[in-house]
Design a protein around this motif. Structure first.
Motif, mmCIF file in Angstrom:
data_model
loop_
_atom_site.group_PDB
_atom_site.id
_atom_site.type_symbol
_atom_site.label_atom_id
_atom_site.label_comp_id
_atom_site.label_asym_id
_atom_site.label_seq_id
_atom_site.Cartn_x
_atom_site.Cartn_y
_atom_site.Cartn_z
ATOM 1 N N ILE A 17 1.090 -1.195 0.250
ATOM 2 C CA ILE A 17 -0.233 0.064 0.055
ATOM 3 C C ILE A 17 0.713 1.111 -0.050
ATOM 4 C CG2 ILE A 17 -1.766 1.255 1.229
ATOM 5 C CD1 ILE A 17 -2.804 -1.782 2.441
ATOM 6 N N HIS A 18 0.232 1.872 -1.026
ATOM 7 C CA HIS A 18 1.859 3.470 -0.540
ATOM 8 C C HIS A 18 0.536 4.528 -0.836
ATOM 9 C CE1 HIS A 18 5.034 1.575 -3.140
ATOM 10 N NE2 HIS A 18 4.480 1.012 -3.454
ATOM 11 N N ARG A 19 0.929 5.667 -0.545
ATOM 12 C CA ARG A 19 0.725 6.958 -0.548
ATOM 13 C C ARG A 19 0.984 8.388 -1.024
ATOM 14 N NH1 ARG A 19 4.848 8.799 2.356
ATOM 15 N NH2 ARG A 19 4.845 7.371 4.427
ATOM 16 N N HIS A 20 0.888 9.042 -0.806
ATOM 17 C CA HIS A 20 1.509 10.934 -1.735
ATOM 18 C C HIS A 20 2.745 11.131 -0.755
ATOM 19 C CE1 HIS A 20 -0.071 13.935 1.165
ATOM 20 N NE2 HIS A 20 -1.318 12.778 0.869
ATOM 21 N N VAL A 21 3.819 11.953 -1.144
ATOM 22 C CA VAL A 21 4.732 12.119 -0.785
ATOM 23 C C VAL A 21 4.325 13.085 0.852
ATOM 24 C CG1 VAL A 21 6.301 11.382 -2.679
ATOM 25 C CG2 VAL A 21 5.288 12.850 -2.987
ATOM 26 N N ARG A 22 4.855 13.623 1.549
ATOM 27 C CA ARG A 22 4.760 14.889 2.036
ATOM 28 C C ARG A 22 3.693 14.297 2.686
ATOM 29 N NH1 ARG A 22 5.970 19.737 -1.829
ATOM 30 N NH2 ARG A 22 9.137 19.838 -1.825
ATOM 31 N N GLY A 29 -3.564 7.733 7.438
ATOM 32 C CA GLY A 29 -5.035 7.068 8.276
ATOM 33 C C GLY A 29 -4.808 6.263 7.032
ATOM 34 N N SER A 30 -5.504 7.001 5.471
ATOM 35 C CA SER A 30 -5.994 6.000 4.768
ATOM 36 C C SER A 30 -4.851 4.761 4.932
ATOM 37 C CB SER A 30 -5.892 6.550 3.739
ATOM 38 O OG SER A 30 -5.487 7.146 2.844
ATOM 39 N N GLN A 31 -3.571 4.594 4.568
ATOM 40 C CA GLN A 31 -2.781 3.708 4.156
ATOM 41 C C GLN A 31 -2.194 2.542 5.155
ATOM 42 O OE1 GLN A 31 2.082 4.539 4.856
ATOM 43 N NE2 GLN A 31 1.899 3.443 2.597
ATOM 44 N N LEU A 32 -2.088 3.665 6.133
ATOM 45 C CA LEU A 32 -2.000 2.266 6.947
ATOM 46 C C LEU A 32 -2.925 1.975 8.173
ATOM 47 C CD1 LEU A 32 0.604 4.370 8.943
ATOM 48 C CD2 LEU A 32 1.481 1.993 8.084
ATOM 49 N N ILE A 77 -2.171 -1.377 -3.907
ATOM 50 C CA ILE A 77 -3.009 0.061 -4.267
ATOM 51 C C ILE A 77 -2.474 1.336 -2.946
ATOM 52 C CG2 ILE A 77 -4.968 0.581 -2.432
ATOM 53 C CD1 ILE A 77 -5.481 -2.342 -1.924
ATOM 54 N N VAL A 78 -2.869 2.630 -4.140
ATOM 55 C CA VAL A 78 -2.246 3.988 -3.939
ATOM 56 C C VAL A 78 -3.524 4.185 -3.205
ATOM 57 C CG1 VAL A 78 -1.214 5.585 -4.785
ATOM 58 C CG2 VAL A 78 -0.912 3.377 -5.672
ATOM 59 N N THR A 79 -3.427 5.331 -2.194
ATOM 60 C CA THR A 79 -4.608 5.520 -1.432
ATOM 61 C C THR A 79 -4.299 7.104 -1.297
ATOM 62 O OG1 THR A 79 -3.849 5.534 0.812
ATOM 63 C CG2 THR A 79 -5.308 3.744 -0.170
ATOM 64 N N ASP A 80 -5.258 7.991 -1.608
ATOM 65 C CA ASP A 80 -5.305 9.949 -1.675
ATOM 66 C C ASP A 80 -4.002 10.236 -1.895
ATOM 67 O OD1 ASP A 80 -5.702 11.780 0.318
ATOM 68 O OD2 ASP A 80 -4.120 12.175 1.767
ATOM 69 N N ILE A 101 -7.600 4.364 -4.930
ATOM 70 C CA ILE A 101 -8.468 5.431 -4.064
ATOM 71 C C ILE A 101 -8.078 5.941 -3.075
ATOM 72 C CG2 ILE A 101 -9.968 4.737 -1.567
ATOM 73 C CD1 ILE A 101 -8.903 2.017 -1.679
ATOM 74 N N ASP A 102 -8.957 7.271 -4.209
ATOM 75 C CA ASP A 102 -8.964 8.289 -3.843
ATOM 76 C C ASP A 102 -9.871 9.288 -3.595
ATOM 77 O OD1 ASP A 102 -7.065 10.977 -3.290
ATOM 78 O OD2 ASP A 102 -6.694 11.577 -5.447
ATOM 79 N N HIS A 103 -9.531 10.598 -3.156
ATOM 80 C CA HIS A 103 -11.233 11.460 -3.379
ATOM 81 C C HIS A 103 -10.351 13.202 -3.872
ATOM 82 C CE1 HIS A 103 -9.317 13.895 0.710
ATOM 83 N NE2 HIS A 103 -8.747 12.870 0.027
ATOM 84 N N HIS A 104 -9.670 13.499 -4.556
ATOM 85 C CA HIS A 104 -9.258 14.207 -5.179
ATOM 86 C C HIS A 104 -9.332 13.998 -6.538
ATOM 87 C CE1 HIS A 104 -5.937 13.701 -2.007
ATOM 88 N NE2 HIS A 104 -5.996 15.134 -1.844
ATOM 89 N N PRO A 105 -9.834 15.255 -7.225
ATOM 90 C CA PRO A 105 -10.786 15.092 -9.139
ATOM 91 C C PRO A 105 -8.932 14.149 -9.753
ATOM 92 C CG PRO A 105 -10.160 17.454 -7.716
ATOM 93 C CD PRO A 105 -10.072 16.499 -6.714
ATOM 94 N N ASN A 106 -10.192 13.332 -10.282
ATOM 95 C CA ASN A 106 -9.010 12.570 -10.850
ATOM 96 C C ASN A 106 -9.353 12.768 -12.739
ATOM 97 O OD1 ASN A 106 -8.818 9.369 -10.520
ATOM 98 N ND2 ASN A 106 -10.440 8.921 -11.803
ATOM 99 N N ASP A 107 -7.998 13.836 -12.430
ATOM 100 C CA ASP A 107 -6.933 14.305 -13.719
ATOM 101 C C ASP A 107 -6.452 13.082 -13.955
ATOM 102 O OD1 ASP A 107 -8.772 16.103 -12.935
ATOM 103 O OD2 ASP A 107 -7.465 17.327 -11.843
ATOM 104 N N ASP A 108 -5.957 12.227 -12.731
ATOM 105 C CA ASP A 108 -4.821 11.339 -13.560
ATOM 106 C C ASP A 108 -5.672 10.348 -13.841
ATOM 107 O OD1 ASP A 108 -2.880 9.735 -14.238
ATOM 108 O OD2 ASP A 108 -1.377 10.951 -12.959
ATOM 109 N N ALA A 109 -5.896 9.912 -13.973
ATOM 110 C CA ALA A 109 -6.634 8.070 -13.665
ATOM 111 C C ALA A 109 -5.925 6.953 -14.269
ATOM 112 C CB ALA A 109 -8.007 8.257 -14.881
ATOM 113 N N TYR A 110 -4.649 6.752 -12.906
ATOM 114 C CA TYR A 110 -4.001 5.637 -13.476
ATOM 115 C C TYR A 110 -4.731 4.402 -12.156
ATOM 116 C CZ TYR A 110 -2.786 7.215 -8.633
ATOM 117 O OH TYR A 110 -2.978 7.258 -7.107
#
Length: 312
Positions: A17-22, A29-32, A77-80, A101-110
């Motif tokens: 499971i991955h999440r964003h930098v910084r 919370g979502s990743q762990l 799985i990449v969250t947030d 799995i994300d709640h930001h606008p899906n500008d990059d639908a990877y």
């Protein structure tokens, strides 16, 4: 979508499971939270959390040391994380399949499986929704440490439920999560207590921000100022919302200088600012976004654009 995600999870023995930098509390919370949720319900699977640890989140938890070999045949799985450039640990591409799995606008639908819901307050809220589906259809249970992490992610991304992103559903989920056994007071202390040096820098921000008649405001924190107050660029993330209580302010930007770039942290009480963030290589939510500038001249262009937006 939840059924497709769970069916995919069942097919793999290793899940990373991955999440964003910084990272912020919702990233952890979502990743762990998802990691412990899956570990609890699939004890024979190997579940790992990737990414560089941020010491300001010591109070929450720690990611794992993931080896190159772990990605072989693994589900990722990449969250947030809205776009691929912000995924912490680009080895996520070495997995067999990717779920977003994300709640930001899906500008990059990877991703091979994409679940994006911009109406959700946080990625942690989505993980809780996944749990409730799993509870009803697979007999899942939610361990206390996962509940704590998901609650922290929701609290963090809603600004303690003050932001408009906190919906009735958000409050209902929070109400369910506080039924679990974890120390909310200790969690809040970890999230919001500050060292004296950081409070002194907050005082500098209050004394030195500039606000245009349009309601746009800004403050510049240079390397010299960070050194003077003994604060790291990472620690300043706790101060981004400091100007939100200023009467008449519509939106603001805090610039944090680093060695090779300037972090651009945008917040708003009304005007949409994520399109502005995109103009400078960033993105985010309509009221909370981030970008990067590579000179103070470029930072001044961000200010000019923010004034234009607040004036319209």
């Amino acid at each position: 979508m939840n059924s497709q995600i769970i069916d995919t999870i069942k097919q793999f023995d290793t899940i990373i499971i991955h999440r964003h930098v910084r990272p912020d509390p919702d990233a952890y919370g979502s990743q762990l939270g998802l990691k412990y949720l899956l570990q609890h319900n699939y004890p024979t699977k190997r579940i790992l959390a990737a990414g560089e640890h941020d010491f300001t989140l010591d109070f929450l938890d720690f990611p794992d040391a993931v080896k190159d070999a772990d990605f072989e045949g693994a589900l990722v799985i990449v969250t947030d994380t809205a776009n691929t450039e912000r995924v912490d640990d680009q080895r996520y591409l070495q997995g067999t399949k990717v779920i977003k799995i994300d709640h930001h606008p899906n500008d990059d639908a990877y991703g091979d499986v994409v679940w994006v819901d911009i109406s959700a307050s946080s990625a942690s809220e989505l993980v809780y929704e996944l749990f409730t589906y799993g509870q009803q259809n697979e007999g899942w249970a939610l361990p206390n440490k996962a509940a704590r992490l998901l609650y922290a992610g929701i609290v963090g991304d809603t600004g303690r439920f003050l932001f408009p992103s906190a919906t009735q559903k958000t409050f209902e989920i929070a109400g369910e999560l506080i039924k679990y056994d974890f120390d909310r007071t200790a969690l809040y202390n970890g999230m919001y207590e500050m060292d004296r040096s950081l409070l002194h820098l907050q005082g500098y921000i209050y004394q030195n921000f500039k606000m245009d008649e349009s309601g746009a405001a800004y403050v510049k924190i240079t390397l010299e100022i960070l050194k003077e107050f003994g604060v790291t660029a990472t620690e300043t993330s706790l101060l981004v919302s400091s100007l939100g209580n200023v009467k008449g302010m519509k939106a603001w930007v805090i610039f944090i200088e680093e060695e090779t770039e300037i972090r651009v942290r945008l917040r708003s009480k009304g005007p949409v600012i994520n399109e502005l963030a995109k103009e400078f290589g960033g993105g985010g939510h309509p009221m909370a976004s981030g970008a990067t500038a590579y000179s103070w001249e470029e930072a001044d262009r961000v200010i000019d654009r923010l004034i234009e937006i607040c004036s319209s």
